[in-house]
Design a protein around this motif. Structure first.
Motif: not given
Length: 417
Positions: A267-273
């Motif tokens: 499970i991955n997240i592409n984010t500005n965090a």
């Protein structure tokens, strides 16, 4: 290396008498032989409207603009290739903006097109020719029929069939990295956002942002369909959505439901965090991979581009450090631009950022932007400009434990977890 240019009808020519040039930020520069590679398979040549091609006259040694009704030409590179120079051009109308693409210098040499670029990864998985459109259509039909009430599958079918997005196509092919968008809102106002632009921006967004909040059930259906092998990746945070961590509550609940039924894949997240508390909750729910979008490790440059709402670059750093400490494989989507990313101060700041956060991977991503608009927005250079090729070498030397590439590769240590 002959100048390449186009006429008003889009026909492309090379000029036998003039040498093609490139650009580093707003400076027209000569192209070096070691910066050039043959035009990669999957690249596209495009004309740059409202421009004049810049060239070098080898007899006089003078730079000139090609006369007549002609325009400069750039190459749009496939994934896995890092551009080293912009096309050499001057705008004929400074009020006109180029569409949001990543333009690369191109010349004619030894009987073929060459571009100022370096291969930074194997392009195979992201080669459009390795995506059978007929198979995608059949996958869309099968999954939308199986889940007729799932709005996410319906939304992604337009991404896959209309935009031919490879990540959403993977969702229907049930392979590699697939997409699960969740958010219609964002906590940043990125200048170059590809899914939402203000009406007065001057350039339209090339994609349409999702306009609904999915349910936990809709999300889990997509995740369970995709996570079928140990190597599968399902990713929150796509080009067609806002910031996924703004929907942390439904992400966390979906992850817990999926992991109670299925341990396979990543499970991955592409984010500005930027929403550190939200990121912590998502990490604690069992996140495997985190890919953070950034354009700089300097506050003034970062803030000028991202226009963050309610967070700072320090929050981004805290989020990355927390994820790394919890065993998440962390990377950045580094939006790069010749003449900016290769500035001395940018390189020094990013090396420090990578060391403090424990990054495992820097994914070089060519920034899709109108160059003049971007350069007007950001701070001016403070130190030396090294050139993109030397910048890549510096990162490899200074960050020997960090992979310099273009997209995620799961390391053996992660596969064994």
């Amino acid at each position: 290396m002959n100048l390449v240019y186009a006429d008003e009808q889009g026909n492309v020519f090379d000029h036998p008498d003039y040498i093609g040039l490139g650009r580093s930020a707003d400076m027209v520069v000569e192209l070096m032989e070691d910066e050039l590679i043959p035009l990669p398979h999957g690249a596209t040549l495009v004309g740059l409207p409202f421009t004049r091609p810049a060239a070098l006259d080898p007899d006089s040694g003078e730079m000139l603009l090609l006369p007549g009704n002609v325009q400069a030409v750039g190459a749009l590179l496939p994934q896995g290739f890092t551009r080293l120079c912009l096309p050499g051009y001057i705008k004929t109308d400074k009020n006109e903006k180029l569409p949001l693409f990543g333009y690369t210098a191109v010349v004619w040499k030894d009987g073929g097109f060459y571009v100022a670029a370096e291969q930074s990864d194997s392009p195979d998985k992201w080669d459009p020719l390795n995506c059978d459109r007929g198979e995608v259509e059949r996958g869309v039909e099968r999954l939308t029929s199986k889940y007729p009430d799932n709005r996410l599958f319906k939304h992604l079918s337009n991404c896959a069939l209309g935009y031919e997005c490879l990540t959403s196509s993977n969702t229907f092919l049930q392979r590699w990295e697939g997409a699960v968008p969740v958010s219609y809102s964002c906590n940043a106002g990125c200048f170059g956002c590809i899914s939402e632009q203000p009406d007065d921006s001057g350039f339209p967004a090339p994609q349409t942002r999702m306009d609904f909040k999915p349910t936990v059930e809709e999300i889990t259906e997509i995740m369970l369909e995709h996570l079928r092998t140990p190597e599968s990746i399902i990713s929150f945070g796509q080009g067609c959505e806002g910031e996924p961590s703004t929907q942390a509550k439904i992400i966390v609940e979906s992850m817990r439901q999926v992991r109670s039924q299925n341990p396979l894949g990543y499970i991955n997240i592409n984010t500005n965090a930027g929403l550190t508390d939200h990121i912590r909750a998502i990490v604690d729910a069992g996140l495997n991979l985190m890919r953070v979008s950034t354009i700089s490790a300097l506050d003034d440059h970062y803030n000028a581009y991202y226009k963050p709402r309610g967070y700072t670059l320090a929050n981004v750093e805290k989020s990355l450090r927390y994820a790394t400490d919890k065993g998440v494989y962390t990377s950045i989507n580094y939006l790069i631009f010749p003449g900016v990313t290769d500035r001395e101060e940018e390189i020094e700041a990013m090396i420090g950022f990578a060391k403090r956060t424990g990054l495992k991977l820097i994914q070089m991503r060519n920034l899709n932007i109108d160059p003049e608009s971007y350069l007007e927005l950001i701070p001016k250079a403070q130190g030396e400009i090294y050139g993109m090729k030397q910048m890549l070498e510096i990162y490899r030397q200074e960050l020997p434990d960090v992979v310099i590439g273009s997209y995620t590769h799961i390391p053996p240590s992660q596969l064994a977890k």
